[in-house]
Design a protein around this motif. Structure first.
Motif: not given
Length: 121
Positions: A13-30
């Motif tokens: 997961g990505y930890i932002d500047a405020d310390g929030n964890l972001h793990r779920d996302g969406v990727m589109r076709l290129a």
């Protein structure tokens, strides 16, 4: 129906500047432009390894509650998450393997399973 967006969950997961964890996302076709335009970027021209950072910042369209995914976000991912997204990119865009080698949990026999490519059924 033709699938163009793929949900994912990052291993760490990505930890932002405020310390929030972001793990779920969406990727589109290129698109073709997603693969061509970054080649003109001076960061890619001076360091070809940076191509994946620019490329992922274009095709990851959601990550947790972040409003914008840019190269700085992708740069800040843990290495395991970057590798995960790169593998996902290759699989959904047809640049990766079309099969998986598995082992039957009952007989321990090795088998190879063909994977459907996006748009196949």
């Amino acid at each position: 129906m033709f699938q163009t967006e793929y949900e994912f969950t990052l291993p760490m997961g990505y930890i932002d500047a405020d310390g929030n964890l972001h793990r779920d996302g969406v990727m589109r076709l290129a698109t073709g432009a997603d693969e061509i335009v970054p080649l003109k970027d001076p960061r890619v021209q001076s360091n070809p390894a940076y191509l994946i950072v620019i490329l992922l910042s274009r095709v990851v369209i959601r990550l947790g509650a972040l409003e914008m995914i840019n190269p700085k976000v992708i740069e800040s991912l843990f290495a395991a998450d970057l590798a995960y997204l790169q593998d996902l990119y290759n699989r959904i865009n047809g640049n990766g393997t079309r099969s998986l080698k598995l082992v039957c949990p009952h007989c321990q026999q090795g088998i190879e399973v063909e994977l459907d490519q996006p748009g196949e059924s």
